[in-house]
Scaffold this motif. Structure first.
Motif, PDB file in Angstrom:
ATOM      1  N   UNK A   2       0.802  -1.233   0.176  1.00  0.00           N
ATOM      2  CA  UNK A   2      -0.114   0.034  -0.232  1.00  0.00           C
ATOM      3  C   UNK A   2       0.822   1.241   0.115  1.00  0.00           C
ATOM      4  N   UNK A   3       0.521   2.202  -0.858  1.00  0.00           N
ATOM      5  CA  UNK A   3       1.274   3.494  -0.861  1.00  0.00           C
ATOM      6  C   UNK A   3       0.800   4.253   0.347  1.00  0.00           C
ATOM      7  N   UNK A   4       1.528   4.930   1.163  1.00  0.00           N
ATOM      8  CA  UNK A   4       1.644   5.550   2.227  1.00  0.00           C
ATOM      9  C   UNK A   4       0.797   6.972   2.020  1.00  0.00           C
ATOM     10  N   UNK A  42      -5.966  12.472   2.704  1.00  0.00           N
ATOM     11  CA  UNK A  42      -6.124  11.237   2.184  1.00  0.00           C
ATOM     12  C   UNK A  42      -7.451  10.822   2.958  1.00  0.00           C
ATOM     13  N   UNK A  43      -8.295  10.184   1.884  1.00  0.00           N
ATOM     14  CA  UNK A  43      -9.374   9.348   2.663  1.00  0.00           C
ATOM     15  C   UNK A  43      -9.485   8.162   2.118  1.00  0.00           C
ATOM     16  N   UNK A  44      -9.280   7.175   3.157  1.00  0.00           N
ATOM     17  CA  UNK A  44      -9.102   5.716   2.798  1.00  0.00           C
ATOM     18  C   UNK A  44     -10.433   4.976   2.752  1.00  0.00           C
ATOM     19  N   UNK A  45     -11.345   5.690   2.956  1.00  0.00           N
ATOM     20  CA  UNK A  45     -12.896   4.890   3.214  1.00  0.00           C
ATOM     21  C   UNK A  45     -12.864   4.051   1.935  1.00  0.00           C
ATOM     22  N   UNK A  46     -13.564   3.031   2.060  1.00  0.00           N
ATOM     23  CA  UNK A  46     -14.105   2.077   1.078  1.00  0.00           C
ATOM     24  C   UNK A  46     -15.487   2.181   0.796  1.00  0.00           C
ATOM     25  N   UNK A  47     -16.299   2.968   1.480  1.00  0.00           N
ATOM     26  CA  UNK A  47     -17.594   3.145   1.182  1.00  0.00           C
ATOM     27  C   UNK A  47     -18.207   4.574   1.140  1.00  0.00           C
ATOM     28  N   UNK A  48     -19.181   4.888  -0.005  1.00  0.00           N
ATOM     29  CA  UNK A  48     -19.266   6.164  -0.567  1.00  0.00           C
ATOM     30  C   UNK A  48     -19.966   6.935   1.121  1.00  0.00           C
ATOM     31  N   UNK A  49     -20.727   6.457   1.674  1.00  0.00           N
ATOM     32  CA  UNK A  49     -21.183   7.086   2.578  1.00  0.00           C
ATOM     33  C   UNK A  49     -20.350   7.698   3.758  1.00  0.00           C
ATOM     34  N   UNK A  50     -18.905   7.059   4.016  1.00  0.00           N
ATOM     35  CA  UNK A  50     -18.172   7.380   4.842  1.00  0.00           C
ATOM     36  C   UNK A  50     -17.206   8.544   4.133  1.00  0.00           C
ATOM     37  N   UNK A  51     -17.122   8.409   2.920  1.00  0.00           N
ATOM     38  CA  UNK A  51     -16.493   9.434   2.028  1.00  0.00           C
ATOM     39  C   UNK A  51     -17.410  10.870   2.007  1.00  0.00           C
ATOM     40  N   UNK A  52     -18.497  10.845   2.174  1.00  0.00           N
ATOM     41  CA  UNK A  52     -19.334  11.756   2.320  1.00  0.00           C
ATOM     42  C   UNK A  52     -19.201  12.501   3.740  1.00  0.00           C
ATOM     43  N   UNK A  53     -19.207  11.515   4.825  1.00  0.00           N
ATOM     44  CA  UNK A  53     -18.928  12.274   6.131  1.00  0.00           C
ATOM     45  C   UNK A  53     -17.545  12.757   6.410  1.00  0.00           C
ATOM     46  N   UNK A  54     -16.689  12.257   5.547  1.00  0.00           N
ATOM     47  CA  UNK A  54     -15.357  12.721   5.574  1.00  0.00           C
ATOM     48  C   UNK A  54     -15.277  14.209   4.738  1.00  0.00           C
ATOM     49  N   UNK A  55     -16.147  14.547   3.943  1.00  0.00           N
ATOM     50  CA  UNK A  55     -16.403  15.638   3.256  1.00  0.00           C
ATOM     51  C   UNK A  55     -17.063  16.727   4.169  1.00  0.00           C
ATOM     52  N   UNK A  75      -8.745  10.275  -2.813  1.00  0.00           N
ATOM     53  CA  UNK A  75      -9.464   9.085  -2.624  1.00  0.00           C
ATOM     54  C   UNK A  75      -8.782   7.945  -3.312  1.00  0.00           C
ATOM     55  N   UNK A  76      -7.574   7.280  -2.682  1.00  0.00           N
ATOM     56  CA  UNK A  76      -6.567   6.451  -3.449  1.00  0.00           C
ATOM     57  C   UNK A  76      -7.247   5.253  -3.511  1.00  0.00           C
ATOM     58  N   UNK A  77      -8.368   4.700  -2.597  1.00  0.00           N
ATOM     59  CA  UNK A  77      -8.741   3.178  -2.945  1.00  0.00           C
ATOM     60  C   UNK A  77     -10.233   3.305  -3.346  1.00  0.00           C
TER      61      UNK A  77
END
Length: 187
Positions: A2-4, A42-55, A75-77
């Motif tokens: 995994x890239x840091x 960097x947001x490592x979420x794998x779920x859209x809902x979590x990515x929206x929470x991060x926003x 969003x690298x992942x």
């Protein structure tokens, strides 16, 4: 392997320096880069809902830190698929409006496979919005308005960028983008 996060941040900043600023894709980016007012998260979420929470969390962070003008949420992942990414952008824009941030923040969109609706995937013009990773750029509306007032007529920027990238060609634009992955790390 995994890239840091720090490598992703440096690759993203290398893209800003060597592509966005060097080719003047965004005439406002150089000043913000030089002023250190660009935040990369960097947001490592794998779920859209979590990515929206991060926003939303990033907007709250920006509200508390007015010295930071803008954030690139990377969003690298997540969002390997461009259409899935566009779904996120649609939800994110709706969320900004629902949360009362319409007119306070705006989103600019970037993705490795970005393709404008009226373009073919191989068109060089798509590189104005192609980036090393899927990301959204959170901008303060007030800062955008100040930059436009200083710069003048911004309507010509997209036309200029399309002409520049068409002259550069997709192969050269892609090579420039790929060099960001080999950027030396700045300490």
């Amino acid at each position: 392997m995994q890239v840091t996060d720090s490598t992703i941040i440096e690759q993203t900043l290398a893209w800003v320096r060597s592509f966005i600023v060097e080719h003047n894709i965004c005439p406002f980016a150089k000043r913000e880069l030089e002023n250190g007012s660009i935040r990369v998260e960097v947001v490592r979420s794998k779920k859209m809902e979590v990515a929206l929470e991060e926003l939303v969390a990033e907007i709250e962070w920006l509200n508390e830190h007015p010295e930071t003008d803008t954030t690139l949420l990377v969003f690298p992942t997540l969002f390997k698929n461009f259409d899935h990414y566009l779904d996120y952008v649609e939800f994110a824009e709706s969320l900004l409006e629902e949360q009362g941030y319409d007119g306070i923040y705006q989103l600019a969109t970037f993705h490795p496979d970005y393709c404008f609706a009226d373009a073919e995937p191989e068109d060089a013009s798509n590189y104005t919005n192609r980036s090393p990773y899927a990301m959204v750029h959170l901008l303060r509306e007030a800062s955008v308005e100040k930059a436009i007032a200083f710069y003048g007529d911004t309507a010509l920027i997209p036309e200029r960028n399309i002409a520049l990238l068409t002259a550069m060609g997709s192969t050269a634009a892609e090579a420039t983008l790929q060099r960001c992955f080999n950027a030396p790390l700045h300490k």
